[in-house]
Design a protein around this motif. Structure first.
Motif, PDB file in Angstrom:
ATOM      1  N   GLN A 297       7.223  -9.899   4.816  1.00  0.00           N
ATOM      2  CA  GLN A 297       5.781 -10.065   4.674  1.00  0.00           C
ATOM      3  C   GLN A 297       5.094  -9.259   5.760  1.00  0.00           C
ATOM      4  O   GLN A 297       5.583  -9.178   6.892  1.00  0.00           O
ATOM      5  CB  GLN A 297       5.396 -11.535   4.792  1.00  0.00           C
ATOM      6  CG  GLN A 297       6.030 -12.403   3.715  1.00  0.00           C
ATOM      7  CD  GLN A 297       5.983 -13.879   4.048  1.00  0.00           C
ATOM      8  OE1 GLN A 297       5.444 -14.272   5.077  1.00  0.00           O
ATOM      9  NE2 GLN A 297       6.554 -14.704   3.185  1.00  0.00           N
ATOM     10  N   ARG A 298       3.951  -8.673   5.416  1.00  0.00           N
ATOM     11  CA  ARG A 298       3.242  -7.808   6.363  1.00  0.00           C
ATOM     12  C   ARG A 298       2.121  -8.564   7.072  1.00  0.00           C
ATOM     13  O   ARG A 298       1.679  -9.629   6.621  1.00  0.00           O
ATOM     14  CB  ARG A 298       2.666  -6.591   5.643  1.00  0.00           C
ATOM     15  CG  ARG A 298       1.527  -6.907   4.683  1.00  0.00           C
ATOM     16  CD  ARG A 298       1.004  -5.638   4.045  1.00  0.00           C
ATOM     17  NE  ARG A 298      -0.083  -5.885   3.111  1.00  0.00           N
ATOM     18  CZ  ARG A 298      -1.367  -5.912   3.454  1.00  0.00           C
ATOM     19  NH1 ARG A 298      -1.730  -5.746   4.717  1.00  0.00           N
ATOM     20  NH2 ARG A 298      -2.302  -6.123   2.550  1.00  0.00           N
ATOM     21  N   THR A 299       1.644  -7.993   8.169  1.00  0.00           N
ATOM     22  CA  THR A 299       0.513  -8.558   8.895  1.00  0.00           C
ATOM     23  C   THR A 299      -0.783  -8.227   8.169  1.00  0.00           C
ATOM     24  O   THR A 299      -0.840  -7.332   7.318  1.00  0.00           O
ATOM     25  CB  THR A 299       0.450  -8.002  10.326  1.00  0.00           C
ATOM     26  OG1 THR A 299       0.379  -6.568  10.270  1.00  0.00           O
ATOM     27  CG2 THR A 299       1.685  -8.402  11.110  1.00  0.00           C
ATOM     28  N   THR A 300      -1.852  -8.928   8.512  1.00  0.00           N
ATOM     29  CA  THR A 300      -3.122  -8.759   7.812  1.00  0.00           C
ATOM     30  C   THR A 300      -3.708  -7.375   8.028  1.00  0.00           C
ATOM     31  O   THR A 300      -4.294  -6.792   7.121  1.00  0.00           O
ATOM     32  CB  THR A 300      -4.123  -9.829   8.300  1.00  0.00           C
ATOM     33  OG1 THR A 300      -3.546 -11.121   8.107  1.00  0.00           O
ATOM     34  CG2 THR A 300      -5.425  -9.740   7.531  1.00  0.00           C
ATOM     35  N   ASP A 301      -3.571  -6.815   9.224  1.00  0.00           N
ATOM     36  CA  ASP A 301      -4.220  -5.548   9.537  1.00  0.00           C
ATOM     37  C   ASP A 301      -3.352  -4.328   9.230  1.00  0.00           C
ATOM     38  O   ASP A 301      -3.705  -3.214   9.599  1.00  0.00           O
ATOM     39  CB  ASP A 301      -4.610  -5.520  11.026  1.00  0.00           C
ATOM     40  CG  ASP A 301      -3.409  -5.734  11.940  1.00  0.00           C
ATOM     41  OD1 ASP A 301      -2.341  -6.138  11.427  1.00  0.00           O
ATOM     42  OD2 ASP A 301      -3.546  -5.506  13.161  1.00  0.00           O
ATOM     43  N   SER A 302      -2.236  -4.509   8.569  1.00  0.00           N
ATOM     44  CA  SER A 302      -1.367  -3.382   8.233  1.00  0.00           C
ATOM     45  C   SER A 302      -1.493  -3.065   6.748  1.00  0.00           C
ATOM     46  O   SER A 302      -2.123  -3.805   5.998  1.00  0.00           O
ATOM     47  CB  SER A 302       0.087  -3.698   8.591  1.00  0.00           C
ATOM     48  OG  SER A 302       0.554  -4.793   7.831  1.00  0.00           O
ATOM     49  N   ASN A 303      -0.886  -1.953   6.324  1.00  0.00           N
ATOM     50  CA  ASN A 303      -0.899  -1.622   4.910  1.00  0.00           C
ATOM     51  C   ASN A 303       0.521  -1.615   4.379  1.00  0.00           C
ATOM     52  O   ASN A 303       1.480  -1.321   5.099  1.00  0.00           O
ATOM     53  CB  ASN A 303      -1.595  -0.277   4.658  1.00  0.00           C
ATOM     54  CG  ASN A 303      -0.792   0.905   5.149  1.00  0.00           C
ATOM     55  OD1 ASN A 303       0.075   1.427   4.449  1.00  0.00           O
ATOM     56  ND2 ASN A 303      -1.068   1.339   6.384  1.00  0.00           N
ATOM     57  N   SER A 304       0.632  -1.950   3.109  1.00  0.00           N
ATOM     58  CA  SER A 304       1.932  -2.214   2.512  1.00  0.00           C
ATOM     59  C   SER A 304       2.855  -1.010   2.553  1.00  0.00           C
ATOM     60  O   SER A 304       4.043  -1.126   2.862  1.00  0.00           O
ATOM     61  CB  SER A 304       1.738  -2.676   1.059  1.00  0.00           C
ATOM     62  OG  SER A 304       0.911  -3.800   1.001  1.00  0.00           O
ATOM     63  N   VAL A 305       2.334   0.158   2.227  1.00  0.00           N
ATOM     64  CA  VAL A 305       3.178   1.348   2.128  1.00  0.00           C
ATOM     65  C   VAL A 305       3.799   1.696   3.481  1.00  0.00           C
ATOM     66  O   VAL A 305       5.003   1.970   3.580  1.00  0.00           O
ATOM     67  CB  VAL A 305       2.358   2.529   1.576  1.00  0.00           C
ATOM     68  CG1 VAL A 305       3.171   3.819   1.622  1.00  0.00           C
ATOM     69  CG2 VAL A 305       1.910   2.248   0.155  1.00  0.00           C
TER      70      VAL A 305
END
Length: 722
Positions: A297-305
């Protein structure tokens, strides 16, 4: 009458101060616009990539377990108490709940302007206060905030080859998870399908009877022996030292040695058999292969790619134990990449179409190139705004850029066309620019401001839809505003200081084929000048950087290279100018034919205007009654994500073997489908099976496949009606 004419002459001959300033201070104008384009490029490469804009969904869920309680008891004693406690909060848009056997779930949704962190704390505080009124025996209520980032962006399974899944799970929990948590953008790593290690104490009833003990004595002894609690701290000169008592059994031997009756020296080993066992509460498989499934799972301020790329890079550099292998099962960034790449292609294609149209209607390649150059210059402002506002490249923000391409050239076309009109009247370059641009200055500003007056208010729409419209309207608005500034402050500089090259025809193109002698003379005369020095520096630097020292003597051929370049450039320009002139003539002739035809049609229509108005009204009524109601409305267009999920739900108490049997059938059925690339299954009390599909060009859409798969699976599971 003479005074009126003098006034008109003074007004129309007046040079606009902004145009005069930019043309006179052209170095400043060039520097400002070059800097903005440079910042735009930097912002473009620094922006994240996502499928859609990030939307704040302030929703909080409260989950409570009450083992053994039926739904009616759960609703009265748990769910209603929590509902009454949280219903006093302001900003609630929806309050829903569900009560099932042993479980209560309350969901609270707030309006989009609410800070989800604030309401999460408020709900947690109210639930904690209400916990005193809840019955004994319940678990502590769990308060969670809904977050789209809680969905895994990438999942993969790790198989151990010959090693057991227990060993694989130990490697993941003790080594892999720690490595992944330090990857930039990773918020959480969850593991599924890992066997749970436990120590089992199998009591011997005969021994218990012989020693006059019962199972509760052993439970008490083991619980008392497993101590792990703080006992205090000592602080000296600002340094604190904490102490704790820790005596947790670390293995079978320590567990066997625990005293049950210290007076008689009776241990656990005297009363029971102790063994190390693994308990599988769930199974995970990828393409039928048993694995331990890892979800990122990623952090809120990051982007998936970017996060997915970082994870793949980290795993590629990780040394796995012998026999271990990684199999990627689900990657949500695949459809994102495909959608964004397709949108970029559409953007480039739109730019090419606009360039061709401008060439056809303006006719002169030099002027047309100056107008076309306004597109990338104007669009450079949008990425800067996206970067400052925390936006990303997504379907909505890129759609704004695609839409802007056809709009940002309007101002430049108006200015360039009027400047060309004055040049055709005999005015020189700079004078024609000052006169022509000043004359249309008010019209260009009014047109752009009218667009901005529509776009800017849209950016302040509230609610869920407003989150999407904000990126679209602001991106389009800043491109329109910058196109206005570019047309009156920078296009004027290009037109004023660009030499007015004579238009060439097909005879000039034919003559250009035989001008090799002139090109060679130009190359020999310029090899010591700036063109020769620049070409020498570029070629020499490239050869040295590549280590091709043996090719350095080829630098002696720079005069020939300059001559060849001059020959090809002039020939290409002659061909383009001749072709553009011919096509422009055809376009003008076609437009004239259409114009005359429209005039004739309009003349005839005015004679029967009543019938035309009546026919138009009938068509509009038919559209409103028969067509428009049947058109489905979706704010977000349906998209093919390239993934499908099959969820199998069973009644409580269903044996895991039954669940696993049904899941295995579904997996085998789906693995035979050519559209399915990988299958990931997690089997517990229920089963969740996720499919990653091949690229959309190689298969039908997910909406077609969903219907086909559902029919096949229902027939496949007829013998398991539960």
């Amino acid at each position: 009458m003479s005074k009126t004419k003098d006034y008109e002459t003074a007004v129309f001959n007046r040079i606009n101060p902004a145009v005069q300033f930019s043309v006179t201070r052209y170095v400043l104008a060039i520097g400002v616009f070059v800097a903005i384009v440079a910042f735009g490029l930097v912002s473009t490469f620094g922006l994240g990539v996502d499928l859609l804009p990030a939307v704040n969904v302030p929703s909080v869920n409260v989950s409570t377990s009450y083992a053994g309680a039926n739904p009616s008891v759960v609703d009265q004693q748990v769910t209603q108490v929590i509902e009454n406690a949280v219903s006093t909060l302001s900003g609630i848009t929806d309050l829903s709940s569900s009560s099932s056997l042993g479980n209560s779930r309350v969901s609270i949704s707030f309006n989009t302007e609410t800070d989800k962190n604030v309401v999460l704390n408020q709900v947690a505080s109210l639930v904690n206060a209400a916990a005193r009124r809840l019955p004994a025996g319940i678990t502590t209520p769990v308060v969670r905030s809904f977050d789209a980032n809680s969905q895994p962006i990438i999942q993969f399974g790790i198989a151990g080859g010959g090693a057991s899944l227990v060993d694989v799970a130990d490697f993941i929990n003790n080594s892999l998870v720690k490595s992944l948590l330090v990857v930039d953008g990773v918020a959480n790593v969850s593991v599924d399908g890992a066997p749970t290690r436990q120590f089992q104490v199998l009591l011997d009833s005969n021994r218990l009877k012989y020693y006059n003990l019962n199972p509760a004595n052993i439970v008490t002894a083991i619980t008392t022996a497993a101590v792990n609690q703080p006992i205090g701290s000592i602080t000296t000169q600002g340094t604190s030292l904490s102490f704790s008592t820790r005596n947790v059994p670390e293995g079978l031997d320590s567990l066997r040695r625990i005293l049950v009756d210290s007076n008689r020296g009776i241990t656990v080993a005297d009363l029971a058999t102790v063994r190390d066992a693994s308990l599988k509460s769930s199974y995970a498989r990828v393409d039928g292969l048993p694995v331990v499934l890892v979800s990122i799972q990623r952090t809120t301020d990051s982007n998936s790619v970017a996060v997915a790329d970082n994870v793949r890079k980290a795993l590629a550099g990780l040394a796995l134990p012998s026999g271990y292998s990684i199999k990627y099962s689900m990657d949500s960034t695949g459809p994102i990449r495909a959608s964004i790449n397709n949108t970029f292609k559409e953007l480039i294609l739109t730019l090419i179409v606009v360039a061709i149209i401008v060439l056809l209607f303006l006719g002169k390649p030099g002027t047309a190139f100056s107008v076309i150059l306004a597109v990338p210059i104007a669009l450079a402002a949008a990425p800067i705004l996206y970067r400052l506002a925390g936006f990303s490249f997504n379907l909505v923000s890129l759609l704004a850029l695609v839409t802007a391409i056809g709009i940002v050239v309007d101002d430049s076309i108006v200015v360039a066309e009027n400047v060309e009109r004055y040049r055709a009247m005999g005015m020189k370059g700079k004078e024609a620019v000052l006169k022509g641009a000043s004359e249309v200055f008010s019209a260009v500003v009014a047109a752009s401001l009218s667009l901005l007056s529509v776009l800017l208010p849209v950016a302040f729409f509230g609610g869920f839809v407003g989150r999407y419209l904000t990126q679209f309207s602001l991106g389009l608005a800043v491109a329109v505003l910058f196109s206005l500034l570019e047309a009156i402050l920078f296009l004027t500089v290009r037109l004023a200081y660009t030499p007015d090259i004579r238009e060439l025809d097909w005879k000039d193109f034919a003559r250009s084929l035989g001008r090799m002698r002139q090109a060679l003379a130009w190359g020999l005369s310029r090899w010591k000048g700036m063109p020769g020095l620049v070409l020498f520096a570029v070629q020499a630097g490239g050869l040295v950087a590549l280590g091709r020292y043996i090719l350095l003597p080829s630098l002696l051929a720079i005069p020939l290279e300059l001559a060849l370049g001059n020959y090809l450039v002039f020939m290409l320009y002659a061909f383009l100018s001749a072709l553009t002139g011919t096509l422009h003539g055809w376009t003008e002739a076609g437009v004239k034919i259409i114009q005359e035809g429209y005039a004739r049609l309009l003349r005839r229509s005015l004679k029967v205007s009543a019938f035309v108005l009546a026919g138009t009204a009938v068509v509009l009524v038919c559209l409103a009654v028969l067509i428009w109601p049947k058109i489905p409305f979706n704010f977000i267009p349906q998209s093919d994500s390239g993934t499908l999920s099959a969820n199998l739900r069973f009644p409580p108490g269903t044996s895991q073997s039954t669940v696993n049997l049904a899941a295995s059938r579904v997996e085998a059925f789906l693995l035979q489908k050519p559209e399915v690339q990988t299958i990931q299954a997690v089997v517990g009390s229920n089963a969740s099976i996720d499919m990653a599909l091949v690229p959309i060009k190689q298969r039908p859409s997910v909406y077609v496949l969903t219907q086909d798969y559902r029919k096949g699976l229902q027939a496949l599971l007829k013998d398991i009606p539960s």
